[in-house]
Scaffold this active site. Structure first.
Site, short mmCIF file in Angstrom:
data_model
loop_
_atom_site.label_atom_id
_atom_site.label_comp_id
_atom_site.label_asym_id
_atom_site.label_seq_id
_atom_site.Cartn_x
_atom_site.Cartn_y
_atom_site.Cartn_z
N SER A 96 0.80 -1.22 0.00
CA SER A 96 0.00 0.00 0.00
C SER A 96 0.84 1.27 0.00
O SER A 96 0.34 2.33 -0.37
CB SER A 96 -0.94 0.01 1.22
OG SER A 96 -0.19 0.10 2.42
N LYS A 144 0.55 4.75 6.95
CA LYS A 144 0.01 5.56 5.86
C LYS A 144 0.67 6.93 5.85
O LYS A 144 1.44 7.27 6.75
CB LYS A 144 -1.52 5.72 6.01
CG LYS A 144 -2.30 4.42 6.11
CD LYS A 144 -2.20 3.57 4.85
CE LYS A 144 -2.92 2.24 5.04
NZ LYS A 144 -2.75 1.36 3.85
#
Length: 230
Positions: A96, A144
């Site tokens: 990701s 993230k």
């Protein structure tokens, strides 16, 4: 009369006879020769000495064990506190955050330094790479990039709302690999209370050692005003 005085002052243990006053006892640790040349028993023996050495050895081991236990029970809380409050290392899994992290896919996993101290007051900047507790699974931590802070208006990618204004006490986070990331586009703004740490460096593999810069992707620039949302 002088001779009698000398004899009366002879050392204790001297035997009879003309040489009696000159027979001095030996020191206590090595026995004593006296009266009729009788040899008295020594106050210690090699066997007792061996037991004494064994007792001393056991005492040293006991002292070492106690010192080790004290050091252990002091070091463990310090280490736990350091890892929980200051910094720790973690291995990144998944794709990701490519290409920033794990550019080689499943063939390699980056190990990053997580700085807890930098987010102790929940202070983050746009572009920071952070780890946080997953809003969907409290037992899992995700990593993230911060895209927007409280009060910012962000143009979403796949969210149910085209534009979202980040509420107070929240941030908007996304993975760099759009379309392959489970992030705020799926679960919305994230509470600052779920913030875990700030990822500052890649530590492993050695060829990947570098500082992680706080950079906001050009395509994820913020909406300047609510009028732009119309």
């Amino acid at each position: 009369m002088c001779a009698c005085a000398c004899l009366s002052e002879a050392p204790r243990g001297s035997g009879p006879g003309p040489l009696g006053p000159f027979l001095l006892p030996l020191t206590r640790g090595f026995g004593q020769i006296g009266r009729g040349h009788k040899i008295t028993t020594y106050p210690f023996s090699p066997r007792k000495k061996g037991r004494k050495g064994m007792v001393q050895s056991q005492g040293w081991v006991r002292r070492y064990f106690k010192a080790f236990c004290k050091g252990f029970f002091v070091a463990v809380p310090v280490a736990v506190t350091f890892l929980d409050r200051v910094a720790c290392v973690a291995r990144v899994e998944g794709a990701s955050m490519q290409p920033s992290l794990n550019p080689g896919g499943s063939q390699s996993s980056d190990v990053v330094l997580l700085n807890h101290w930098k987010v102790r007051n929940f202070e983050v900047q746009r572009g920071d790479i952070v780890s946080l507790v997953s809003p969907k699974n409290p037992e899992q931590k995700i990593i993230k990039r911060v895209i927007a802070l409280e009060g910012d208006i962000v143009k979403t990618m796949g969210h149910k709302n085209r534009y979202v204004k980040v509420p107070r006490g929240h941030i908007w986070v996304e993975g760099d690999h759009h379309g392959h990331s489970f992030d705020s586009n799926s679960f919305g703004p994230v509470s600052l209370g779920l913030l875990h740490a700030h990822a500052t460096h890649i530590l492993w593999p050695p060829k990947r050692w570098q500082k992680l810069e706080s950079v906001l992707p050009p395509e994820r620039l913020l909406v300047q005003s609510e009028e732009d949302c119309l």
